[in-house]
Structures are given as structure tokens and as C-alpha cells.
Design an enzyme around this catalytic site. Structure first.
Site, mmCIF file in Angstrom:
data_model
loop_
_atom_site.group_PDB
_atom_site.id
_atom_site.type_symbol
_atom_site.label_atom_id
_atom_site.label_comp_id
_atom_site.label_asym_id
_atom_site.label_seq_id
_atom_site.Cartn_x
_atom_site.Cartn_y
_atom_site.Cartn_z
ATOM 1 N N ASP A 679 -11.257 -18.592 -36.423
ATOM 2 C CA ASP A 679 -11.987 -17.465 -37.002
ATOM 3 C C ASP A 679 -11.993 -16.270 -36.044
ATOM 4 O O ASP A 679 -11.774 -15.125 -36.445
ATOM 5 C CB ASP A 679 -13.419 -17.943 -37.311
ATOM 6 C CG ASP A 679 -14.238 -16.862 -37.948
ATOM 7 O OD1 ASP A 679 -13.828 -16.387 -39.021
ATOM 8 O OD2 ASP A 679 -15.270 -16.469 -37.369
ATOM 9 N N LYS A 683 -10.224 -12.429 -36.215
ATOM 10 C CA LYS A 683 -10.947 -11.176 -35.973
ATOM 11 C C LYS A 683 -10.231 -10.296 -34.952
ATOM 12 O O LYS A 683 -10.116 -9.074 -35.152
ATOM 13 C CB LYS A 683 -12.376 -11.476 -35.507
ATOM 14 C CG LYS A 683 -13.237 -11.994 -36.656
ATOM 15 C CD LYS A 683 -14.601 -12.429 -36.185
ATOM 16 C CE LYS A 683 -15.450 -12.893 -37.365
ATOM 17 N NZ LYS A 683 -16.621 -13.656 -36.936
#
Ligand code: ADP
Ligand code: ASP
Ligand code: MG
Length: 818
Positions: A679, A683
Site C-alpha cells: 500500500d 502511494k
């Protein structure tokens, strides 16, 4: 004297007729002499036309329509008249209906309906309505008399739309009124030739009848009573926010009516204008409202344009060819041949290159126009000088109108800017030299969107509307909806912005309302009343709505929805989303989406992809766009990992910290989905791409955090067992850092076009050292922020802040769209 005209809906039922007769009675009581012109009862003319059509097709069902017409008039008589007056009225009406039946029977047998017979046929509508109104007026003690306008209004023999022979008509009317002092109840719409054959003045022609009588009798005012509050800024059936105009000039009214505002039949204005008789458009159902006054010198109003009107169905014909350039007489031949064939031109444009001439006509004339033009220019077409004609069907004209437009710069800029932003393609443009009318030709499917967009731009800067479609109404989407519900009144008051949620869907159900879904019980309503949903079905429906200022909000983490973005942007609908799958997915698709957004002049925004509601991407873009150079990006970008490492201090074990994080709902159901760093990698990838570095997920170096045994564990439970066994390993890492005066942080980094994520030890000089809770922190090192990087810190996860971030993005979008 005043001439009052009542339209079909004003005399459409016995209740309405009572209202009309009250109006007449009130004028009579105050000694204002009036004459009344009336239409047929509402719907009757259409029924008569349909009946004629059926009879001419030898279709017996015309008899059913005849029966309906009979019942409507009989019932109205029974409602209005006292029993003792009924039999005479019923007998007279029956006599007329018998005549009508005979006419229809003839049409049925002959299987033929000429324009001449149609005029006679439709004349029954006005004759019947006026007969009944007059009978009711008499019963109510008013001194009225029935006047069949065919006696006085004379036309040539163009059946269907006779040309009024004004001199003789005016003379007839003057003579008649000299000897008839009662209140005349005059049949609108109908007229006759010098041979006394019935003609009509064209559909909607009762207004014209009133104007002819008003002018002939030198009335002080002509009042057109209808079912709306006068002339409105635009067609209220298309634009809910249309509002009534208090005054307009004859010229403005002419432009509005010629370009489709049905509220006045276009020829109506001429007789009144010549005699300078004011016309007032009023509402039978809102008697106290003063309506719209049309006169020579009218207040020009507060807006740049007076009104917007439209003609729904036209065909656009284009004649082009290199051989047309500089050749005199092409246009005169073209327009000559059209005129000779009675083809009416609604709008003309010619490019200054003279390479093409483009004009709009009634679609009914399309085939004939093509044929006669191609005959006229046969030689040039054969010689290749002219390419022939191209007919574009299903087009509409929209016109903005007003005296204020003349010599005012910026109006067309405003117009075309708003159309461009809403993806409305303009096929042709025409502006009269009076500058009182600017017309555009658009595709018919865009008409409602166009009218609403233009109306919003020119009239409603007071409250702008965003039309929002939300996919995914779970934690973030649901919170967003509630935030919008709570904030809408304030937005409307303080920011003149209204957010209409027009559509919402989860994976099972979807619901829509183009005026905005009622948000009080949205969840329950969706479950009980929603339709079966699919992503593509939802997107198609949104596109079908074709509303101006539309925004698509994807609050899912679903790849299927992302596939639909392309279609959404192509239809000039902006996207705002916390879903990371597009911005961190396939690079080619992502770039395509960005360029589609640019091409269609809409936004594709995803600020909440990194740091939830924190202004991470916006700040990055602000730095970049203001000429700063981004040298390095560093961040603690996961609220979960931030919490875990901020809490991993002396006297804790790593596995306990992870367990607590899971219990508090800070982690994914399987905490490895956070600990694997994917994750965070997405980003930093998103931020890198934003800086202009073309990376893909595979390019991000992910320094693994977990021992292999934890990765391999078959279940979440097994994972925690393995994690407990690895506590020593993590403790060693922590102590090692501690001894060096450092703490552990899970950091994402981008520098020199390379990006990585992994666990790092940072010392006190590093801004990440002091992080606590689940906060995110991002630092930008740039040319300008070199010694002390620019740092953004705050809560970077959670439904409330993420939804608030999306909400803020929607509000920012409104500055671009409306
Ligand atoms: P009537 O039967 O009274 O002659 P019409 O149906 O012919 O009434 O005309 C009134 C209708 O015109 C309104 O109900 C409205 O729907 C439509 N209309 C279209 N454009 C406008 C406009 N700019 N202002 C007011 N009404 C309009
Ligand atoms: N009754 C006619 C029509 O419907 C005329 C009118 O209403 O003005 O066209
Ligand atoms: Mg009308």
C-alpha cells in the site's frame, strides 16, 4: 378595451373554465370592456388531428377518439350548466359533433385527408369550447355572445397556415364591433378564405387571433392567459430553475418565440407591435401574479441575456465544395431554389472562406431540400466543384436572446466556455447583426444539458449546482453522503453551491433522481427502492442523464470501476476518487485517463489517494507548477504502519503491538496486507508519477519487513504465531536503533527517479522521529525547500478524514465546472 386570450389548459376543464369566467366577470364588474379569445380545450386539437389521420388510414379506431371528444364536452356542459340549461347546450353540441362525424366518415371512405379538410376538422375544437364558455357566461349573468372568427378573419387559401388578409380582416372586425356591444367570446385559431372555406392560422394560432383583434380594435392591452407565470427565462419543462421575466421588448419576444418559446405564437407579435399595443402574458392559475409585459421600451433587466429558447428538432444541411469559393450567385441560387419550394430557413451560416454554406431547416423539408439543391447544382456536382449536400438529422437550435447582448463583449466567451466544459459539441453558430440573438446548433441529445448549462451560467450565478454520482457507499462513500447532507444548507448559503447527489450505488442496488436524491433515509431507500446495479449500468445511466456539471465519485477499491473511468471522462464527466487503483495501476492507462481529462476539459482528481484528507498531491502540484524542482520525497504514508512503529516502544512486544492495532480496526483483516508495504509502495508510486517520473509498481523497491515464516503462514492465526516467534528479531532491530539514538519508522522514499519503501532507523534530526499515533507525514525537499524540507503532517487514514478530503475535492471542482 382589453382583449383576453385563454389557451387550451386555461379552458381544459370545467374548473379552469370557471376561473376564466371569473376573470371576465371581474373585468366586467369594474367596467373594463373586454373581448375574449379562446383555444380549444386542452388536448382536443391534437385528438382531432389524430382522428383525421386514423380515419384517412381507414382505421376505425377514429370512432373511439370521437367518443372521447364527445364525452369531454358533454361532461363539461353537465358540470358547468344547471340542468334546465343543459338540454339546449347538449343538443347544439351534438349537432356540431354530428357534422364532425359526417366529415370523418367521408375521410374514412375516401381514405384521404387534405389540408383543406384538416382545417375544417380542427376548427371544431375552438367552436365547441367557445360555445360552452359562452353558454356558461350567459348562465352566470354575463352579457356575452359567441363570435365565430371565420366570419371576420380572412386569409388566403394556404390551408394549415393561412396568411391573414389584414386590411379586410381589420375592416370586418371594426364593423362588427360597432354593432355588437356584448362581450364577444371569439374562437381563436380559425379563419376563412374569401370563398368562406375554413382555414386556420397555424398550430398555436389563437394567440395570433387575439393580437389581430387587439390591433383592429386598438385595445389598450392584449392579455395572453396561459398556464405559466408569463414568459420565463427558458422553457420550464426543460429547466426547472427557469423564472418569470417582468418585461421584455417586442423584438426580444419575437426572437424568443421564433426560436421556439412556445408561450407565444410568433406571428402574434406583429399586429400588436405595429400598433404599439402592450401584450401581457399571465397565468390563469396564479391570477395575482402580474406576468410578463411586452412593449416597445422594456426594462433591460439585470442579466446579460433576457432569455434562452430552443427548437428541438431541426436538420442541418451543409453545402460545400472548392468550386464555391469566390463564385457569385451560389447563395442566391441556393436560397432561391429553397424559397421556390417553400422551404423555410431557420438559420444560416457561411464561413468567410465561402467554401461551405450551412443552414437549418424543419426536418420535414430535409429530403425535398436535398433533392432540389442537388438538381439545381447538378452541373457543379458532376464537375466536382460542389461536393453535394450533407444532411445532419436530430439536431437542435438553442438561442440566447436579449437587447443587452448588443455591443457587450464576453458573452460568446462565457457561452462557449461553459459548453466546452460540459462536453457539448457545437455544430454551427449564427449571430444576427442586431446582436440580439446568438444561436448555436447542437445534437438533440444534448438539448437539456445545454439549456441547463447556459441557464446556470447566465442567470443563476446565485446558486450553482454540481450533479454527483457516487459508486461505493460503504465506510467512505456513506460518510461522504452524510457529510454532504449536513453541509449542503451551509454551502448553499455561504458558497452559492448546491451538491445534488443524482445517483448512488453499491454492488447490489442503484438509485437516481435528477433533482437530487432525498438524503434523509438514503440507505433504507436504496435497499427498498433501488434497482439492480452493475458498474457499467450505473455509468451508462449517468451518461444518459447528460446533466451539466456532473462528477463521478468512486469510493470503492474496485478495479472494475476503474475500467469505466475512460468512458466517464470521454463524456466530459469529472472524476474524484480515493480509489488508488487507477493512479497506481497500469501506466499507459493512467496517462490515457489524464490526457482524456485534459482533452475534455474536465478533472481527474485523486488527492485522497495519499494521506487521506491531507493536501499532499495538491501541495506537490503547487510546488511544481510554481517552478520549484522536487528533489526528494520522503514519507510515512501508512496510518497503520505509523501506529505500529510509533507504539513499538520499550516493554512492548512487536506481535502485541500488531495485535492491538488489529483489534482497534487499524489494520486490514490480514495485517500482512499492511506489513508487506504494498500500500505504501502504491502511494510513493503515485507521488513519483505526479512529479513526472514514469514508474510502475514493479519499479518500486520494497524492502521486506517480515521474516519468511510470517509471510508463509497459512492463516492470520498462524501468522500471529509466527510473529510471536519473531519478537526477538524485531526487538533486536528496535534496541539497535535505540542505542544509536534512533527510532524505527516505515518510510517511503523517492530520490533520483528511484523509489523505495522499507523500515528505517531515524534520528532526532529527522522529522519522522517525533511522529505519534497513526499520523502520516510527508516531507518534500525541493530547490526552494532545501535546508528545511516542507513537511505535511496529520491524520492520514480513517473514513471521516478521507470522506472530508473527497468532499473538499468536490468543492474545488465546482470552481472549474460551474
Ligand atoms: P396555451 O395553451 O396557453 O397557448 P402553450 O402550451 O401554447 O399554452 O404555451 C405555454 C407553454 O409554453 C408553457 O406551459 C411552457 O411549457 C412552454 N414554454 C416554452 N418556453 C417557454 C418560456 N420561455 N416561457 C414560458 N413558457 C414556455
Ligand atoms: N387549438 C389550437 C392548437 O392547439 C390553437 C391554439 O391553441 O392556439 O394549436
Ligand atoms: Mg399556445
Amino acid at each position: 378595451m382589453k382583449v383576453l386570450k385563454f389557451g387550451g389548459t386555461s379552458v381544459g376543464s370545467s374548473d379552469s373554465i370557471k376561473k376564466v369566467v371569473d376573470i371576465i366577470a371581474d373585468y366586467s364588474a369594474e367596467n373594463t370592456h373586454v373581448a375574449m379569445v379562446s383555444s380549444a380545450m386542452s388536448g382536443v386539437t391534437n385528438k382531432l388531428v389524430l382522428m383525421g389521420h386514423k380515419a384517412s388510414q381507414n382505421d376505425e379506431s377514429y370512432l373511439g377518439l370521437l367518443k372521447e371528444i364527445e364525452e369531454l364536452h358533454f361532461d363539461t356542459i353537465k358540470d358547468l350548466l344547471k340542468v334546465k340549461n343543459q338540454s339546449h347546450a347538449l343538443a347544439s353540441v351534438k349537432k356540431m359533433l354530428n357534422e364532425l362525424e359526417d366529415l370523418m366518415h367521408g375521410v374514412f371512405l375516401l381514405k384521404e385527408l387534405s389540408l383543406r379538410s384538416t382545417d375544417l376538422l380542427v376548427s371544431f375544437g375552438e367552436r365547441l369550447s367557445c360555445y360552452i364558455i359562452n353558454a356558461y357566461c350567459n348562465q352566470q349573468g354575463l352579457e356575452t355572445a359567441l363570435l365565430d372568427a371565420r366570419q371576420l378573419v380572412k386569409t388566403d387559401d394556404r390551408f394549415g397556415k393561412g396568411r391573414v388578409l389584414m386590411d379586410v380582416t381589420v375592416k370586418n372586425i371594426k364593423e362588427y364591433f360597432k354593432t355588437h356591444r356584448q362581450i364577444q367570446i371569439i374562437t381563436g385559431f380559425i379563419s376563412s378564405t374569401d370563398k368562406n372555406e375554413t382555414t386556420t392560422l397555424g398550430r398555436g394560432g389563437s394567440d395570433y387571433t387575439a393580437s389581430i383583434f387587439g390591433a383592429a380594435l386598438n385595445a389598450e392591452e392584449i392579455e395572453i392567459w396561459t398556464d405559466v407565470d408569463g414568459v420565463l427565462t427558458t422553457d420550464p419543462r426543460q429547466v426547472k430553475k427557469a423564472f418569470s421575466l417582468s418585461e421584455m421588448t417586442y423584438e426580444e419576444a419575437m426572437e424568443m418565440s421564433h426560436f421556439g418559446a412556445k408561450v407565444i405564437y410568433p406571428p402574434t407579435l406583429q399586429p400588436a407591435f405595429q400598433k404599439k399595443i402592450p401584450l401581457r402574458i399571465r397565468n390563469t392559475f396564479n391570477r395575482d401574479f402580474k406576468g410578463t409585459l411586452i412593449k416597445s421600451l422594456a426594462d433591460s433587466g439585470d442579466y446579460l441575456v433576457k432569455g434562452i429558447s430552443s427548437i428541438r428538432d431541426i436538420s442541418l444541411i451543409n453545402l460545400q465544395g472548392s468550386g464555391m469559393v469566390g463564385v457569385a450567385g451560389v447563395s442566391s441560387r441556393l436560397f432561391g431554389v429553397l424559397a421556390n419550394n417553400n422551404i423555410n430557413l431557420i438559420l444560416i451560416t457561411q464561413a468567410s472562406s465561402e467554401h461551405s454554406i450551412c443552414f437549418a431547416i424543419d426536418p420535414a423539408d430535409g429530403a425535398l431540400a436535398k433533392k432540389v439543391i442537388e438538381e439545381e447544382f447538378q452541373r457543379e456536382i458532376e464537375a466536382g466543384k460542389i461536393d453535394g449536400t450533407i444532411v445532419e438529422e436530430h439536431m437542435s437550435i438553442v438561442a440566447i436572446i436579449g437587447e443587452n447582448m448588443a455591443h457587450t463583449p464576453g458573452i460568446s466567451g462565457k457561452l462557449f466556455n461553459s459548453l466546452g466544459k460540459n462536453g457539448i459539441n457545437v455544430a454551427a453558430i449564427a449571430q444576427g447583426s442586431s446582436e440580439r440573438n446568438l444561436s448555436i446548433v447542437i445534437s438533440q441529445k444534448d438539448i437539456s444539458k445545454t439549456l441547463n448549462t447556459i441557464h446556470e451560467v447566465f442567470f443563476l450565478s446565485d446558486v450553482n449546482t454540481l450533479n454527483v454520482f457516487i459508486v461505493g457507499i460503504g465506510l467512505i462513500g456513506g460518510t461522504l453522503i452524510n457529510q454532504i447532507r449536513e453541509q449542503n444548507p451551509k454551502l448553499e448559503k455561504d458558497h452559492a453551491l448546491k451538491i445534488n447527489i443524482v445517483g448512488m450505488t453499491n454492488s447490489k442496488k442503484m438509485m437516481f433522481n435528477d433533482e437530487g436524491i432525498e438524503l434523509d433515509n438514503w440507505k433504507e431507500n436504496l435497499i427498498s427502492d433501488g434497482d439492480i446495479s452493475s458498474v457499467s449500468g450505473f455509468i451508462d445511466k449517468m451518461i444518459e442523464f447528460n446533466l451539466q456539471n456532473s462528477v463521478f465519485i468512486d469510493c470503492t477499491s474496485n478495479a472494475e470501476v476503474v475500467k469505466g473511468y475512460e468512458k466517464v471522462l470521454k463524456h466530459s464527466i469529472s472524476i474524484s476518487t480515493p480509489n488508488k487503483l487507477a493512479s497506481s495501476g497500469d501506466l499507459i492507462y493512467f496517462k490515457k485517463l489524464k490526457s482524456l481529462a485534459a482533452k475534455n476539459d474536465v478533472k481527474f482528481w485523486y488527492e485522497t489517494n495519499v494521506g487521506a484528507g491531507l493536501p499532499v498531491i495538491t501541495t506537490l502540484n503547487d510546488l511544481k507548477n510554481s517552478g520549484d524542482k522536487i528533489l526528494k520525497i520522503e514519507g510515512v504514508l501508512s496510518g497503520t504502519l505509523s501506529y505500529i512503529f510509533n507504539s513499538f516502544v520499550e516493554e512492548t512486544t512487536f506481535s502485541d503491538v500488531v495485535k492491538t492495532a488489529k483489534e482497534k480496526g487499524f489494520t486490514e483483516p490480514d495485517p500482512r496486507d499492511d506489513l508487506n508495504g504494498m500500500d505504501v509502495a502504491r502511494k510513493i508510486l503515485i507521488l513519483s508519477r505526479e512529479v513526472g517520473i514514469d514508474l510502475s509498481l514493479e519499479d518500486i523497491e520494497i524492502k521486506n519487513l517480515l521474516p519468511q515464516s510470517c509471510i508463509d503462514a497459512k492463516s492470520v492465526e498462524a501468522f500471529f504465531n509466527e510473529l510471536e516467534k519473531s519478537n526477538d528479531y524485531f526487538e533486536k532491530l528496535r534496541i539497535g536503533a535505540y542505542k544509536a539514538g534512533k527510532v524505527l519508522r516505515f518510510v517511503a522514499k523517492m530520490e533520483n527517479s528511484k523509489a523505495s519503501v522499507g523500515l528505517e532507523s531515524v534520528d532526532q534530526s529527522n522529522p519522522f522521529y517525533g511522529l505519534d499515533g497513526s499520523d502520516n507525514m510527508i516531507s518534500y525537499t525541493t530547490d526552494r525547500y532545501l535546508e528545511r524540507p516542507l513537511v505535511i503532517k496529520g491524520p492520514g487514514a480513517g473514513a471521516e478524514v478521507t470522506a472530508a478530503g473527497v468532499f473538499a475535492e468536490i468543492i474545488s471542482l465546482s470552481h472549474f465546472l460551474v
